[in-house]
Design a protein around this motif. Structure first.
Motif, PDB file in Angstrom:
ATOM      1  N   GLY A 209       0.809  -1.210   0.000  1.00  0.00           N
ATOM      2  CA  GLY A 209       0.000   0.000   0.000  1.00  0.00           C
ATOM      3  C   GLY A 209       0.843   1.261   0.000  1.00  0.00           C
ATOM      4  N   LYS A 212      -0.037   4.596   1.672  1.00  0.00           N
ATOM      5  CA  LYS A 212      -1.119   5.455   1.168  1.00  0.00           C
ATOM      6  C   LYS A 212      -2.471   4.759   1.201  1.00  0.00           C
ATOM      7  N   VAL A 213      -2.454   3.439   1.147  1.00  0.00           N
ATOM      8  CA  VAL A 213      -3.655   2.620   1.263  1.00  0.00           C
ATOM      9  C   VAL A 213      -3.350   1.548   2.298  1.00  0.00           C
ATOM     10  N   LYS A 240     -14.197   0.478   3.816  1.00  0.00           N
ATOM     11  CA  LYS A 240     -13.705   0.222   2.469  1.00  0.00           C
ATOM     12  C   LYS A 240     -14.332   1.183   1.462  1.00  0.00           C
ATOM     13  N   ILE A 243     -12.654   4.440   1.208  1.00  0.00           N
ATOM     14  CA  ILE A 243     -11.397   4.460   0.472  1.00  0.00           C
ATOM     15  C   ILE A 243     -11.618   4.297  -1.019  1.00  0.00           C
ATOM     16  N   ALA A 244     -12.417   3.294  -1.382  1.00  0.00           N
ATOM     17  CA  ALA A 244     -12.568   2.944  -2.801  1.00  0.00           C
ATOM     18  C   ALA A 244     -13.779   3.571  -3.466  1.00  0.00           C
ATOM     19  N   PHE A 270      -7.949   0.404  -8.778  1.00  0.00           N
ATOM     20  CA  PHE A 270      -7.783   0.588  -7.337  1.00  0.00           C
ATOM     21  C   PHE A 270      -6.837  -0.457  -6.750  1.00  0.00           C
ATOM     22  N   VAL A 289      -1.766  -2.167  -4.212  1.00  0.00           N
ATOM     23  CA  VAL A 289      -2.799  -1.146  -4.016  1.00  0.00           C
ATOM     24  C   VAL A 289      -2.203   0.243  -3.839  1.00  0.00           C
ATOM     25  N   ASN A 290      -0.879   0.364  -3.950  1.00  0.00           N
ATOM     26  CA  ASN A 290      -0.237   1.679  -3.875  1.00  0.00           C
ATOM     27  C   ASN A 290      -0.634   2.473  -5.123  1.00  0.00           C
ATOM     28  N   PRO A 291      -1.377   3.569  -4.972  1.00  0.00           N
ATOM     29  CA  PRO A 291      -1.864   4.300  -6.153  1.00  0.00           C
ATOM     30  C   PRO A 291      -0.755   4.803  -7.065  1.00  0.00           C
TER      31      PRO A 291
END
Length: 314
Positions: A209, A212-213, A240, A243-244, A270, A289-291
């Motif tokens: 993540g 960040k997530v 959730k 976040i999403a 995502f 899941v790290n943007p």
């Protein structure tokens, strides 16, 4: 030095190959692009008329830039928040590079890219150049300023390290996709028990993540622990949705040449899941899941035809 149109064309003819090498070496599309751009600047400043084999010259410059980057990256990753995983690439991305042989396809799989993080920088360079791009040891030795015998020894050692991390027999692509589809159906069924049967006893799930997530700093280990985590991952929850977003669509797709899954929220990627599927079951699940590492995947996803989702969470 001002480049001629022919000089620029010669460089551009090598760009995709250089980016593919850089990606395999660095595990990051963005860093690979930066390394290729720096290679272009070195090309621009060089006395091109004295370069006998431009492709070899460019490959040597790019490889050594990546080696410098790998050495500094090791220091940065010591302070990285949570687990570090490579940047995943979706089907059709030219940065995936050649995929004509089993060795080339294997070298860019998400599982092997992750294993390559354990190699010393010079081991990774020799392995990538030989296994994925079929450079002879004579040329690799010239790129890295080592002897041909040393290149052969380093390659043998690197290949052993990779093989030890992938001791099980992998299944073919069609069977792997079927198992991934079955796994996702089980994951969204509301019960963890069916998942356990599809996992190997020593299955592992790792998430990145990047701070960040939310993602667990330690891996989930064992079929029961991984099954409970995956089951919980697909359970609707207010946290959730915060976040999403309200709707998350899940698709079966191809990640680094292997069956995987992509989660779409608000028109963006995502999360991406990569499965290591063996003859004994799913042995590893890598969750990105790290943007910051999903921007390129989002660009490719929005520009492609991806069919219907296998699951929608609301």
């Amino acid at each position: 030095m001002e480049l001629t149109a022919a000089d620029v064309e010669r460089f551009e003819a090598s760009r995709h190959r250089l980016e593919a090498i850089g990606y395999r070496l660095l595990g990051s599309a963005a860093e690979a692009e930066d390394a290729v751009q720096e290679t272009f600047l070195r090309w621009q400043a060089a006395d091109i008329g004295r370069i006998d084999v431009p492709e070899a010259w460019l490959t040597k410059v790019l490889t050594n830039l990546c080696l410098n980057q790998l050495n500094s990256a090791r220091v940065r990753r010591e302070t990285y928040v949570g687990q570090w995983l490579p940047e995943p690439l979706l089907a059709g991305d030219p940065m995936l590079g050649p995929a004509d042989t089993a060795e080339q396809r294997e070298s860019v799989s998400y599982a092997v890219l992750t294993l390559m993080e354990r190699l010393a920088p010079n081991e990774r360079a020799v392995y990538v150049l030989r296994e994925a791009f079929d450079y002879p040891h004579r040329e690799i030795a010239e790129f890295l300023d080592i002897s041909e015998a040393t290149s052969q020894q380093v390659f043998h050692r690197a290949k052993q390290h990779i093989a030890q991390g992938r001791a099980r027999v992998a299944v073919d692509a069609a069977e792997a996709r079927r198992i991934v589809e079955e796994f996702l159906a089980a994951a969204t069924s509301g019960r963890p028990e069916p998942l356990v049967k599809l996992l190997t006893a020593d299955a592992v799930s790792i998430g990145d993540g990047g701070g960040k997530v939310p993602a667990r700093a330690k891996a989930f280990e064992g079929a029961v622990a991984v099954a409970k985590f995956i089951w919980g991952l697909f359970r609707p929850a207010p946290a959730k949705r915060a976040i999403a977003g309200d709707v998350v669509e899940l698709y079966v797709t191809t990640v680094n040449g292997r069956p995987g899954a992509v989660a779409i929220a608000g028109g963006r990627v995502f999360g991406i899941m990569s499965f290591d599927v063996t003859s004994e079951g799913v042995s590893q699940i890598l969750n990105q899941v790290n943007p910051d590492k999903l921007e390129r995947a989002t660009e490719r996803w929005t520009a492609s035809d991806h069919g219907k989702p296998v699951f929608i969470a609301m």
